[in-house]
Design a protein around this motif. Structure first.
Motif, PDB file in Angstrom:
ATOM      1  N   UNK A 182      76.081 -47.557   6.941  1.00 17.81           N
ATOM      2  CA  UNK A 182      75.542 -47.848   8.271  1.00 17.81           C
ATOM      3  C   UNK A 182      74.275 -47.043   8.555  1.00 17.81           C
ATOM      4  N   UNK A 183      73.947 -46.090   7.693  1.00 19.63           N
ATOM      5  CA  UNK A 183      72.690 -45.332   7.761  1.00 19.63           C
ATOM      6  C   UNK A 183      72.607 -44.455   6.524  1.00 19.63           C
ATOM      7  N   UNK A 184      71.430 -43.910   6.269  1.00 24.44           N
ATOM      8  CA  UNK A 184      71.255 -42.992   5.148  1.00 24.44           C
ATOM      9  C   UNK A 184      72.149 -41.772   5.324  1.00 24.44           C
ATOM     10  N   UNK A 185      72.888 -41.416   4.305  1.00 29.02           N
ATOM     11  CA  UNK A 185      73.764 -40.255   4.384  1.00 29.02           C
ATOM     12  C   UNK A 185      72.961 -38.966   4.490  1.00 29.02           C
ATOM     13  N   UNK A 186      73.307 -38.151   5.473  1.00 36.13           N
ATOM     14  CA  UNK A 186      72.738 -36.808   5.581  1.00 36.13           C
ATOM     15  C   UNK A 186      73.649 -35.875   4.799  1.00 36.13           C
ATOM     16  N   UNK A 187      73.233 -35.540   3.605  1.00 38.74           N
ATOM     17  CA  UNK A 187      73.967 -34.626   2.733  1.00 38.74           C
ATOM     18  C   UNK A 187      73.108 -33.384   2.614  1.00 38.74           C
ATOM     19  N   UNK A 188      73.552 -32.265   3.224  1.00 40.54           N
ATOM     20  CA  UNK A 188      72.640 -31.129   3.371  1.00 40.54           C
ATOM     21  C   UNK A 188      73.352 -29.797   3.163  1.00 40.54           C
ATOM     22  N   UNK A 189      72.725 -28.941   2.417  1.00 34.82           N
ATOM     23  CA  UNK A 189      73.291 -27.623   2.124  1.00 34.82           C
ATOM     24  C   UNK A 189      72.433 -26.513   2.723  1.00 34.82           C
ATOM     25  N   UNK A 190      73.081 -25.460   3.215  1.00 33.08           N
ATOM     26  CA  UNK A 190      72.362 -24.284   3.703  1.00 33.08           C
ATOM     27  C   UNK A 190      71.341 -24.588   4.765  1.00 33.08           C
ATOM     28  N   UNK A 191      70.104 -24.155   4.534  1.00 34.70           N
ATOM     29  CA  UNK A 191      69.060 -24.309   5.541  1.00 34.70           C
ATOM     30  C   UNK A 191      68.711 -25.774   5.791  1.00 34.70           C
ATOM     31  N   UNK A 192      68.962 -26.646   4.832  1.00 33.87           N
ATOM     32  CA  UNK A 192      68.699 -28.074   5.045  1.00 33.87           C
ATOM     33  C   UNK A 192      69.595 -28.647   6.141  1.00 33.87           C
ATOM     34  N   UNK A 193      70.771 -28.069   6.312  1.00 31.07           N
ATOM     35  CA  UNK A 193      71.690 -28.535   7.353  1.00 31.07           C
ATOM     36  C   UNK A 193      71.146 -28.258   8.747  1.00 31.07           C
ATOM     37  N   UNK A 194      70.169 -27.363   8.839  1.00 30.67           N
ATOM     38  CA  UNK A 194      69.553 -27.065  10.132  1.00 30.67           C
ATOM     39  C   UNK A 194      68.494 -28.099  10.510  1.00 30.67           C
ATOM     40  N   UNK A 195      68.114 -28.961   9.550  1.00 35.77           N
ATOM     41  CA  UNK A 195      67.193 -30.061   9.827  1.00 35.77           C
ATOM     42  C   UNK A 195      68.056 -31.220  10.321  1.00 35.77           C
ATOM     43  N   UNK A 196      68.039 -31.459  11.615  1.00 36.79           N
ATOM     44  CA  UNK A 196      69.021 -32.335  12.247  1.00 36.79           C
ATOM     45  C   UNK A 196      69.058 -33.719  11.621  1.00 36.79           C
ATOM     46  N   UNK A 197      67.918 -34.242  11.237  1.00 38.89           N
ATOM     47  CA  UNK A 197      67.869 -35.568  10.630  1.00 38.89           C
ATOM     48  C   UNK A 197      67.441 -35.480   9.175  1.00 38.89           C
ATOM     49  N   UNK A 198      67.990 -34.552   8.461  1.00 40.18           N
ATOM     50  CA  UNK A 198      67.598 -34.313   7.073  1.00 40.18           C
ATOM     51  C   UNK A 198      67.917 -35.520   6.193  1.00 40.18           C
ATOM     52  N   UNK A 199      66.987 -35.861   5.314  1.00 40.50           N
ATOM     53  CA  UNK A 199      67.204 -36.952   4.357  1.00 40.50           C
ATOM     54  C   UNK A 199      66.899 -36.437   2.953  1.00 40.50           C
ATOM     55  N   UNK A 200      67.928 -36.204   2.124  1.00 40.40           N
ATOM     56  CA  UNK A 200      67.680 -35.708   0.768  1.00 40.40           C
ATOM     57  C   UNK A 200      66.992 -36.761  -0.095  1.00 40.40           C
ATOM     58  N   UNK A 201      66.030 -36.337  -0.880  1.00 35.67           N
ATOM     59  CA  UNK A 201      65.297 -37.235  -1.758  1.00 35.67           C
ATOM     60  C   UNK A 201      65.532 -36.855  -3.212  1.00 35.67           C
ATOM     61  N   UNK A 202      65.716 -37.828  -4.103  1.00 36.57           N
ATOM     62  CA  UNK A 202      65.881 -37.522  -5.531  1.00 36.57           C
ATOM     63  C   UNK A 202      64.693 -36.730  -6.059  1.00 36.57           C
ATOM     64  N   UNK A 203      64.976 -35.692  -6.789  1.00 35.18           N
ATOM     65  CA  UNK A 203      63.915 -34.897  -7.394  1.00 35.18           C
ATOM     66  C   UNK A 203      63.373 -33.790  -6.529  1.00 35.18           C
ATOM     67  N   UNK A 204      63.640 -33.852  -5.223  1.00 34.70           N
ATOM     68  CA  UNK A 204      63.112 -32.808  -4.344  1.00 34.70           C
ATOM     69  C   UNK A 204      64.187 -32.196  -3.458  1.00 34.70           C
TER      70      UNK A 204
END
Length: 646
Positions: free
Chosen positions: A408-430
Motif C-alpha cells: 500500500x506504500x513503499x516500506x520504511x525500513x530504517x535503522x538507527x539515525x535513519x529512523x529519525x527521518x520520518x519519511x525515510x525511503x531506503x535505496x539499493x546501494x545507498x
C-alpha cells in the motif's frame, strides 16, 4: 520505488498520485542530491517566453485526476526532492521548496545549492504562498510580477485565495499556463503514463452495489437542487463504480473522471482499459474518452436548466482543479462543497469493516513472521542485512497470504539515525546495514482485496538506551490513551489529538506529524476527510461510526533514533454509564495485530490500567495470529515471548 501515494502522516486526504512508471522515475531521481541548475535554466527560459515571472509546482493539496496524475513527479524532477509533500516555487533568479516537519531532514539533504528550503510550521518561516506573494510585489521597476501555474494542478479555492493575495501585495496577476512548463523541460525523457486495465471489485468485497451509491449521491444533488456532480478524485471514481485499477503502484485506481446528474452517469476513461466484464458491469453508464471531460462539461454548463426553466449549478469538490472550474464557467457557475462521495466512502459498510478485521490479522501474521526472521538473522546468524533486503523479505512474506494484491506504500525500513527521518525511503546501494544495537523502525502496509493495512513497529534487537526506552514508553502511553478514548458524537480528530501527545509534552517532547489519517478499503492508504492532528481541517469533520483511521504517535531524535507506534482503529459505538442529552458516545476498535516491542517498554512508567490494556492487547494478538504458525516454531516462539504478560 517512487514516494508513497498519498501523503503519509495526515496530510490532506491522500489520493493515488503516480501516473509515471516508478521504475523509470527512480532511475532518474535518486535519493542523493540532484544538480538542478540546467533544469532551472531551461524552465526560466520557458517562463520568459510565456511572460511569467514566477512559476509554481504545487504540492498534494489539489486532487483532480489531472493533478494527481502528474504533479508529484514534476516537482521531484525539477527540485530533486523526493518527499511526498512539497511545493516548488521558481522565480527568474530564485527557487524555493516548501515542505513540512516530516521532511526537513530529507529535504536539507536532497536540495542542491539552487534551492531555499522553507520549513513550514516554524516560527518566522513564510508559507509557500507568502513567499510567492512577496516575490510578486513590485520591484525597482515598480511593476508587479506575473505568477503562473498549470490550472490542472491547483485547486480552484487555492487559486482564488492566491489571486487575491497577489493583488493585495501589488503583484500583477495569477495566470493559467495551459502547457505545463516542467513537462516541456522534461521532454521526451518523461516516463509515459501506464495503460493497464480497470477491473471490477466483486460484491463480496465492496458490500454495496454501485447503483445504490449513485442513487445516494443523487439524493444529495436533489437536496442541493444541483445540476450534477463532477467527480475528479480518482479514489472517488473507483469507489463509486466498485472498480479498481493497476495504473499506479500501491493504489488501485485508474485515470478517469465522472459526471453524475439526476438522469445520467458518464464515466470518462480510455475504453481500452475496460475488459469485457468491466463493460458488462458498467451497463447503463455512458462511457466517454478520458480527455473529453473538459469540452463536455463546458457544453453541459451552458445547458443546465431544470424543468421549470431555472438555472442549476454543478457541484464540484473543494479539491477540484482550477481548470475544471474554469471549464464549468468559473466560480460563479458552480457550488464548491466537501465531496459527498468522500464523506460516504469514509464510512465503511459492514462488509468493508469485516474485511479490515480479517486482512489485518493476516497482515499481522506476516509482520510477526518477518520480525522473528529478522531477529534470527541478525542475532543468531549474525547476518549482514541492509534496509532494502529487509523490506524485500517483508514483501515476500506478505505475498504468501490470502487476498494479497501488493504493497500500500513503499516500506520504511530504517535503522538507527535513519529512523529519525520520518519519511525515510531506503535505496539499493545507498541504504544502511541494519545495526542490531540500534533502533529499527518499520512502517509498512499492504493492499488486500478485503482491505488496506498500515502498521508501524519500532524494535530493538540489543540493549536499548534509557532515552530510547523512555521515549518509546511515552509514545506507547499516548497510543494507549487514544486507543481507549471515549467521546461524544460530533467530536473531531482535532479535539482528540492531545490525548496522544500529552505524555511527550509533559516531558518537553513532540513530533512533527499528525496522529492519525483515514484509511481506505482496498484503496488509498491515506483517506480523507477525517484525520487526527493539529491541522485545522480536522476540526471540520467529526468522527463517525464506520470510520477507519490510524493511531500513530511518535518521537524522533535527529541523528540518533526514531520511534513510531501505529495501529489502525475503527470508530464504533461505546457503552457509557450515562447518556447526557441522549447523545451517543463513540470509541475505537483496534484491528492491527502485532506485538509491541518488549525490550523498549519501561514497565515502571506504565500505570496499572496501561499494563492491563497491554496484556489484553497481546492476548488478542496471540489468539488471532498463533494459528498461522502451527508449522513455524521460530515465529511462534517469538510471538509468545513478545506477548507474555507483564
Amino acid at each position: 520505488m517512487f514516494a508513497r501515494f498519498a501523503a503519509r502522516f495526515c496530510n490532506p486526504p491522500a489520493l493515488p498520485i503516480r501516473s509515471f512508471s516508478t521504475t523509470a522515475i527512480r532511475r532518474a531521481i535518486e535519493m542523493e542530491t540532484v544538480d538542478t541548475a540546467a533544469r532551472l535554466q531551461k524552465l526560466r527560459e520557458l517562463m520568459k517566453q510565456h511572460k511569467v515571472d514566477i512559476y509554481i509546482v504545487p504540492s498534494e493539496d489539489a486532487h483532480s485526476s489531472e493533478y494527481i496524475a502528474h504533479t508529484d513527479a514534476r516537482r521531484e524532477f525539477i527540485s530533486g526532492f523526493t518527499g511526498s509533500a512539497g511545493t516548488a516555487v521558481i522565480t527568474l533568479d530564485k527557487a524555493a521548496l516548501a515542505t513540512d516537519g516530516r521532511y526537513f531532514n530529507q529535504a536539507s539533504k536532497q536540495l542542491d545549492g539552487n534551492w531555499e528550503l522553507l520549513k513550514q510550521g516554524l516560527q518566522d518561516v513564510p508559507t509557500w504562498q507568502e513567499w510567492t506573494v512577496d516575490q510578486s510585489a513590485p520591484g525597482d521597476s515598480g511593476d508587479g510580477k506575473v505568477v503562473g501555474v498549470d490550472p490542472t494542478v491547483v485547486t480552484a479555492p487555492d487559486a482564488k485565495k492566491l489571486k487575491e493575495k497577489i493583488k493585495k501585495k501589488g503583484g500583477k496577476e495569477l495566470v493559467a499556463v495551459a502547457e505545463n512548463l516542467v513537462d516541456q523541460v522534461w521532454g521526451k525523457d518523461k516516463p509515459a503514463r501506464p495503460n493497464e486495465p480497470a477491473k471490477v471489485l466483486s460484491q463480496e468485497y465492496a458490500g454495496k452495489k454501485f447503483q445504490e451509491k449513485i442513487e445516494e449521491l443523487r439524493k444529495e444533488l436533489d437536496k442541493k437542487k444541483a445540476a450534477g456532480f463532477v467527480v475528479s478524485m480518482l479514489d472517488e471514481v473507483a469507489w463509486l463504480f466498485n472498480m479498481r485499477g493497476n495504473d499506479i503502484p500501491y493504489n488501485p485506481v485508474f485515470f478517469s473522471y465522472a459526471v453524475v446528474t439526476p438522469t445520467a452517469v458518464t464515466l470518462y476513461i480510455d475504453e481500452t482499459k475496460l475488459a469485457d466484464n468491466a463493460k458488462a458491469h458498467l451497463m447503463g453508464i455512458n462511457i466517454r474518452p478520458y480527455d473529453a471531460i473538459f469540452s463536455d462539461i463546458t457544453a453541459m454548463s451552458k445547458d443546465n436548466t431544470d424543468d421549470a426553466g431555472s438555472k442549476r449549478k454543478y457541484l464540484i469538490s473543494t479539491k477540484t482543479s482550477w481548470a475544471l472550474q474554469k471549464a464549468l464557467g468559473g466560480e460563479e457557475k458552480v457550488d464548491e462543497v466537501r465531496s459527498p462521495i468522500g464523506d460516504s466512502k469514509a464510512v465503511k459498510n459492514s462488509t468493508e469493516l469485516e474485511g479490515m478485521r480479517k486482512c489485518h490479522i493476516r497482515d499481522g501474521a506476516a509482520l510477526i513472521e518477518f520480525f522473528a526472521w529478522l531477529e534470527d538473522e541478525l542475532i543468531r546468524k549474525q547476518a549482514k542485512l541492509d534496509e532494502v533486503q529487509a523490506a524485500d523479505k517483508l514483501e515476500q512474506i506478505r505475498s504468501k497470504h490470502d487476498k494479497f494484491v501488493g504493497l500500500s506504500f513503499d516500506t520504511i525500513s530504517s535503522t538507527g539515525e535513519n529512523a529519525a527521518v520520518i519519511h525515510y525511503k531506503p535505496e539499493p546501494g545507498s541504504c544502511s546495514v541494519i545495526d542490531p544495537t540500534k533502533v529499527y523502525l518499520c512502517d509498512s502496509g499492504a493492499q488486500y482485496f478485503d482491505g488496506t493495512t498500515d502498521t508501524t513497529r519500532t524494535l530493538h534487537f540489543g540493549n536499548p538506551t534509557d532515552m530510547e526506552r523512555e521515549s518509546y514508553t511515552l509514545v506507547l502511553k499516548g497510543h494507549i490513551a487514544l486507543d481507549q478514548a471515549v467521546f461524544p458524537k460530533g467530536t473531531s480528530g482535532f479535539a482528540l489529538d492531545t490525548l496522544a501527545r500529552q505524555y511527550l509534552w509533559q516531558n518537553g517532547l513532540e513530533y512533527r506529524h499528525g496522529t492519525g489519517h483515514g484509511v481506505g478499503s482496498y484503496l488509498n492508504v491515506h483517506e480523507g476527510p477525517i484525520g487526527i492532528g493539529t491541522r485545522i481541517q480536522y476540526s471540520e469533520v467529526p468522527l463517525a461510526v464506520g470510520n477507519v483511521i490510524s493511531n500513530e504517535p511518535g518521537y524522533y531524535e535527529d541523528g540518533n533514533f526514531g520511534i513510531r507506534i501505529e495501529n489502525v482503529v475503527m470508530v464504533k459505538e461505546a457503552e457509557t454509564k450515562h447518556k447526557f442529552g441522549d447523545k451517543p458516545y463513540f470509541g475505537f476498535e483496534h484491528v492491527t495485530m502485532v506485538p509491541m516491542c518488549r525490550k523498549l517498554v519501561d514497565v515502571q512508567m506504565l500505570t496499572p490500567g496501561e499494563k492491563t490494556w497491554l496484556d489484553a492487547y497481546h492476548m488478542e494478538v496471540l489468539e488471532k495470529t498463533a494459528p498461522f504458525f502451527k508449522e513455524d516454531q521460530r515465529s511462534r516462539a517469538w510471538l509468545e515471548r513478545e506477548c507474555a504478560p507483564y
